[in-house]
Design a protein around this motif. Structure first.
Motif, PDB file in Angstrom:
ATOM      1  N   ARG A  20      99.432  47.906  41.944  1.00 50.05           N
ATOM      2  CA  ARG A  20      99.158  47.708  43.335  1.00 50.05           C
ATOM      3  C   ARG A  20      98.256  46.250  43.613  1.00 50.05           C
ATOM      4  NH1 ARG A  20      96.874  51.708  40.767  1.00 50.05           N
ATOM      5  NH2 ARG A  20      97.951  53.277  41.798  1.00 50.05           N
ATOM      6  N   GLY A  21      97.752  46.445  44.979  1.00 47.49           N
ATOM      7  CA  GLY A  21      96.970  45.249  45.148  1.00 47.49           C
ATOM      8  C   GLY A  21      97.501  43.905  44.897  1.00 47.49           C
ATOM      9  N   PHE A  22      96.511  42.857  44.601  1.00 51.99           N
ATOM     10  CA  PHE A  22      96.882  41.645  44.246  1.00 51.99           C
ATOM     11  C   PHE A  22      98.214  41.581  43.154  1.00 51.99           C
ATOM     12  CE2 PHE A  22      92.432  39.927  44.776  1.00 51.99           C
ATOM     13  CZ  PHE A  22      92.419  39.882  46.296  1.00 51.99           C
ATOM     14  N   ASP A  41     100.662  47.697  33.857  1.00 47.15           N
ATOM     15  CA  ASP A  41      99.540  48.553  34.554  1.00 47.15           C
ATOM     16  C   ASP A  41      98.944  49.609  33.659  1.00 47.15           C
ATOM     17  OD1 ASP A  41      98.297  48.175  37.444  1.00 47.15           O
ATOM     18  OD2 ASP A  41      97.875  49.994  36.592  1.00 47.15           O
ATOM     19  N   LEU A  66     100.272  49.537  30.329  1.00 52.96           N
ATOM     20  CA  LEU A  66      99.536  48.698  29.478  1.00 52.96           C
ATOM     21  C   LEU A  66      97.955  48.592  29.867  1.00 52.96           C
ATOM     22  CD1 LEU A  66      99.125  46.264  27.263  1.00 52.96           C
ATOM     23  CD2 LEU A  66      99.403  44.918  29.041  1.00 52.96           C
ATOM     24  N   ASP A  67      97.267  49.286  28.895  1.00 53.99           N
ATOM     25  CA  ASP A  67      95.756  49.278  28.999  1.00 53.99           C
ATOM     26  C   ASP A  67      95.406  47.963  28.619  1.00 53.99           C
ATOM     27  OD1 ASP A  67      92.896  49.279  28.975  1.00 53.99           O
ATOM     28  OD2 ASP A  67      93.079  51.427  28.123  1.00 53.99           O
ATOM     29  N   VAL A  68      95.023  46.803  29.254  1.00 54.95           N
ATOM     30  CA  VAL A  68      94.633  45.641  29.125  1.00 54.95           C
ATOM     31  C   VAL A  68      93.613  45.574  27.861  1.00 54.95           C
ATOM     32  CG1 VAL A  68      95.309  44.444  30.945  1.00 54.95           C
ATOM     33  CG2 VAL A  68      92.856  45.164  30.886  1.00 54.95           C
ATOM     34  N   ASN A  94      95.170  39.765  35.823  1.00 54.23           N
ATOM     35  CA  ASN A  94      94.548  40.097  37.130  1.00 54.23           C
ATOM     36  C   ASN A  94      93.892  41.635  37.244  1.00 54.23           C
ATOM     37  OD1 ASN A  94      94.659  40.806  40.313  1.00 54.23           O
ATOM     38  ND2 ASN A  94      96.251  42.314  39.214  1.00 54.23           N
ATOM     39  N   HIS A  98      86.942  46.987  39.783  1.00 53.04           N
ATOM     40  CA  HIS A  98      85.955  46.622  40.812  1.00 53.04           C
ATOM     41  C   HIS A  98      85.567  47.264  41.934  1.00 53.04           C
ATOM     42  CE1 HIS A  98      88.857  45.865  44.270  1.00 53.04           C
ATOM     43  NE2 HIS A  98      89.852  46.391  43.253  1.00 53.04           N
ATOM     44  N   ILE A 147      91.954  36.396  37.086  1.00 48.84           N
ATOM     45  CA  ILE A 147      91.495  36.689  38.420  1.00 48.84           C
ATOM     46  C   ILE A 147      89.865  37.064  38.120  1.00 48.84           C
ATOM     47  CG2 ILE A 147      91.455  37.969  40.567  1.00 48.84           C
ATOM     48  CD1 ILE A 147      93.788  36.191  40.091  1.00 48.84           C
ATOM     49  N   TYR A 159      79.432  43.878  37.366  1.00 45.08           N
ATOM     50  CA  TYR A 159      80.678  43.334  37.952  1.00 45.08           C
ATOM     51  C   TYR A 159      80.749  42.090  37.860  1.00 45.08           C
ATOM     52  CZ  TYR A 159      84.675  42.249  40.844  1.00 45.08           C
ATOM     53  OH  TYR A 159      85.656  41.666  41.249  1.00 45.08           O
ATOM     54  N   LYS A 163      82.705  38.880  35.870  1.00 46.44           N
ATOM     55  CA  LYS A 163      83.464  37.922  36.643  1.00 46.44           C
ATOM     56  C   LYS A 163      82.844  36.399  36.105  1.00 46.44           C
ATOM     57  CE  LYS A 163      86.534  40.653  38.349  1.00 46.44           C
ATOM     58  NZ  LYS A 163      88.255  40.467  37.835  1.00 46.44           N
ATOM     59  N   GLY A 190      87.242  36.228  47.674  1.00 42.79           N
ATOM     60  CA  GLY A 190      86.137  36.973  48.434  1.00 42.79           C
ATOM     61  C   GLY A 190      86.288  38.504  48.602  1.00 42.79           C
ATOM     62  N   HIS A 192      88.995  40.949  50.045  1.00 45.46           N
ATOM     63  CA  HIS A 192      90.356  40.832  50.582  1.00 45.46           C
ATOM     64  C   HIS A 192      91.025  42.267  50.930  1.00 45.46           C
ATOM     65  CE1 HIS A 192      90.611  36.631  50.036  1.00 45.46           C
ATOM     66  NE2 HIS A 192      89.750  36.749  49.118  1.00 45.46           N
ATOM     67  N   THR A 196      92.893  49.386  47.904  1.00 48.53           N
ATOM     68  CA  THR A 196      92.083  50.017  47.334  1.00 48.53           C
ATOM     69  C   THR A 196      90.397  49.607  48.089  1.00 48.53           C
ATOM     70  OG1 THR A 196      93.109  49.891  45.122  1.00 48.53           O
ATOM     71  CG2 THR A 196      90.509  49.890  45.077  1.00 48.53           C
TER      72      THR A 196
HETATM   73  N1  LIG Z   1      90.302  42.908  46.430  1.00 50.34           N
HETATM   74  C1  LIG Z   1      89.157  41.855  46.520  1.00 50.34           C
HETATM   75  O1  LIG Z   1      88.540  41.665  47.283  1.00 50.34           O
HETATM   76  C2  LIG Z   1      88.873  41.214  45.102  1.00 50.34           C
HETATM   77  C3  LIG Z   1      87.901  40.354  45.417  1.00 50.34           C
HETATM   78  C4  LIG Z   1      87.279  39.728  44.230  1.00 50.34           C
HETATM   79  C5  LIG Z   1      88.171  40.154  42.971  1.00 50.34           C
HETATM   80  N2  LIG Z   1      88.998  40.932  42.753  1.00 50.34           N
HETATM   81  C6  LIG Z   1      89.825  40.990  41.651  1.00 50.34           C
HETATM   82  O2  LIG Z   1      91.121  41.003  41.696  1.00 50.34           O
HETATM   83  C7  LIG Z   1      91.774  41.912  40.767  1.00 50.34           C
HETATM   84  C8  LIG Z   1      92.742  42.811  41.441  1.00 50.34           C
HETATM   85  O3  LIG Z   1      92.012  43.608  42.652  1.00 50.34           O
HETATM   86  P1  LIG Z   1      92.950  44.457  43.497  1.00 50.34           P
HETATM   87  O4  LIG Z   1      92.138  44.408  44.747  1.00 50.34           O
HETATM   88  O5  LIG Z   1      94.134  44.086  43.479  1.00 50.34           O
HETATM   89  O6  LIG Z   1      92.542  45.622  42.802  1.00 50.34           O
HETATM   90  P2  LIG Z   1      93.371  47.119  42.797  1.00 50.34           P
HETATM   91  O7  LIG Z   1      92.055  48.226  42.358  1.00 50.34           O
HETATM   92  O8  LIG Z   1      94.133  47.408  44.057  1.00 50.34           O
HETATM   93  O9  LIG Z   1      94.461  47.160  41.494  1.00 50.34           O
HETATM   94  C9  LIG Z   1      94.061  46.909  40.368  1.00 50.34           C
HETATM   95  C10 LIG Z   1      94.845  47.357  39.328  1.00 50.34           C
HETATM   96  O10 LIG Z   1      94.597  47.324  38.032  1.00 50.34           O
HETATM   97  C11 LIG Z   1      94.782  48.471  37.221  1.00 50.34           C
HETATM   98  N3  LIG Z   1      94.091  48.660  36.087  1.00 50.34           N
HETATM   99  C12 LIG Z   1      92.729  49.001  36.248  1.00 50.34           C
HETATM  100  N4  LIG Z   1      92.421  49.162  35.033  1.00 50.34           N
HETATM  101  C13 LIG Z   1      93.249  48.925  34.070  1.00 50.34           C
HETATM  102  C14 LIG Z   1      93.434  48.684  32.678  1.00 50.34           C
HETATM  103  N5  LIG Z   1      92.546  48.867  31.796  1.00 50.34           N
HETATM  104  N6  LIG Z   1      94.535  48.240  32.143  1.00 50.34           N
HETATM  105  C15 LIG Z   1      95.585  47.826  32.977  1.00 50.34           C
HETATM  106  N7  LIG Z   1      95.619  47.926  34.304  1.00 50.34           N
HETATM  107  C16 LIG Z   1      94.472  48.428  34.712  1.00 50.34           C
HETATM  108  C17 LIG Z   1      94.860  49.511  38.481  1.00 50.34           C
HETATM  109  O11 LIG Z   1      95.526  50.669  37.883  1.00 50.34           O
HETATM  110  C18 LIG Z   1      95.361  49.018  39.597  1.00 50.34           C
HETATM  111  O12 LIG Z   1      96.656  49.195  39.618  1.00 50.34           O
HETATM  112  C19 LIG Z   1      90.793  42.442  39.905  1.00 50.34           C
HETATM  113  O13 LIG Z   1      90.368  42.164  38.922  1.00 50.34           O
HETATM  114  C20 LIG Z   1      89.428  42.407  41.038  1.00 50.34           C
HETATM  115  O14 LIG Z   1      88.106  42.530  40.307  1.00 50.34           O
HETATM  116  C21 LIG Z   1      89.628  41.674  44.096  1.00 50.34           C
END
Ligand SMILES: NC(=O)c1ccc[n+]([C@@H]2O[C@H](COP(=O)([O-])OP(=O)(O)OC[C@H]3O[C@@H](n4cnc5c(N)ncnc54)[C@H](O)[C@@H]3O)[C@@H](O)[C@H]2O)c1
Length: 254
Positions: A20-22, A41, A66-68, A94, A98, A147, A159, A163, A190, A192, A196
């Motif tokens: 999901r997300g980015f 993921d 995959l758990d990173v 990524n 967060h 990321i 957090y 980062k 910033g 986005h 989530t």
């Molecule tokens: N969205 C923002 O505004 C924002 C801002 C700054 C940084 N970030 C960073 O960008 C990255 C992605 O953010 P997002 O908003 O898309 O997040 P999100 O929560 O929408 O997606 C994160 C994904 O990571 C997966 N995940 C969580 N723990 C995991 C693990 N142990 N192993 C594998 N996968 C795992 C989740 O299942 C999820 O699918 C993150 O590192 C976050 O810290 C996001």
């Protein structure tokens, strides 16, 4: 246009947090440009759906649970990817925890929770890089995009500390992996509005964040996708060790 759409033809891109997300958006964007995307993921059902969506749209994608933070799991996934595709050209670290849960005072975070935060956000990036490294060596244009976050620049809680560690690792690895021809960079988003963020932040919080930016704009997933496409492409061949802020000025204004 045709050149743009085949920009990543033949490239193998491994993306963590791809459900999901980015991460999901990165997978779509790279696959649209010809890459074979390996989405990973911890959420197996959703990452399977993300890869299926790419294949249905005519792209190439595979999915792995995959758990990173699990080094044995990384070994297994990359052994399979290398057996099928021969190596890794792009690694996008990524996945990250967060949620607002981790933005609170340190005193309110019990040690097991802190440990898991650092395991996922820092060790996950480290293990991924160390596992992928031998499979990236000697591949022209090989590079890693981590990321990080604007929180790496403003000392925002546990957090932010994770980062900032990602930012420091990015520079350290750029130095170490440069002689192997591997570039390493990071993006610091910033705020986005991914699904989530929409679920966790009230509209008032999102609006409030904008007052700390230089530009009165709402951050989108696409802003980060565009920056990733630049960093992971040959257009950034002279760029390594950088953490690029994509924040509308947020991190600088604090
Ligand atoms: N969205 C923002 O505004 C924002 C801002 C700054 C940084 N970030 C960073 O960008 C990255 C992605 O953010 P997002 O908003 O898309 O997040 P999100 O929560 O929408 O997606 C994160 C994904 O990571 C997966 N995940 C969580 N723990 C995991 C693990 N142990 N192993 C594998 N996968 C795992 C989740 O299942 C999820 O699918 C993150 O590192 C976050 O810290 C996001």
């Amino acid at each position: 246009m045709a050149e743009q759409m085949s920009q990543f033809e033949g490239r193998v891109a491994v993306i963590t947090g791809g459900a999901r997300g980015f991460g999901r958006a990165f997978g779509r964007a790279l696959a649209e440009r010809g890459a074979h995307t390996v989405l990973t993921d911890i959420d197996e059902a959703e990452v399977d759906r993300a890869a299926a969506e790419i294949r249905e749209a005519g792209g190439q994608a595979s999915a792995y649970r995959l758990d990173v933070a699990d080094d044995a799991a990384w070994d297994g996934v990359l052994a399979d990817v290398v057996a099928r595709h021969g190596g890794v050209d792009i690694l996008i670290n990524n996945a990250g925890l967060h949620s607002l849960e981790y933005g609170v005072d340190w005193a309110r975070l019990p040690v097991p929770k802190l440990r898991r935060l650092f395991d996922v956000n820092v060790m996950g990036v480290m293990i991924g890089t160390l596992t992928a490294r031998p499979h990236m060596q000697g591949r022209t244009g090989a590079n890693i995009v981590n990321i990080s976050s604007s929180a790496a620049f403003n000392g925002m809680g546990a957090y932010g500390a994770t980062k900032a560690a990602v930012r420091a690792l990015t520079l350290a690895w750029a130095r170490e992996l440069g002689p192997e021809g591997i570039r390493v960079n990071a993006l610091a988003p910033g705020l986005h509005v991914t699904d989530t963020i929409r679920a966790e932040f009230s509209p008032q919080m999102i609006e409030g964040h904008r007052h700390h930016q230089f530009l009165d704009l709402e951050g989108s997933e696409q802003d980060i996708v565009d920056a990733m496409l630049y960093l992971s492409s040959e257009r950034a061949r002279f760029v390594t060790g950088e953490t690029i802020r994509v924040t509308a000025g947020y991190a600088s204004s604090l």
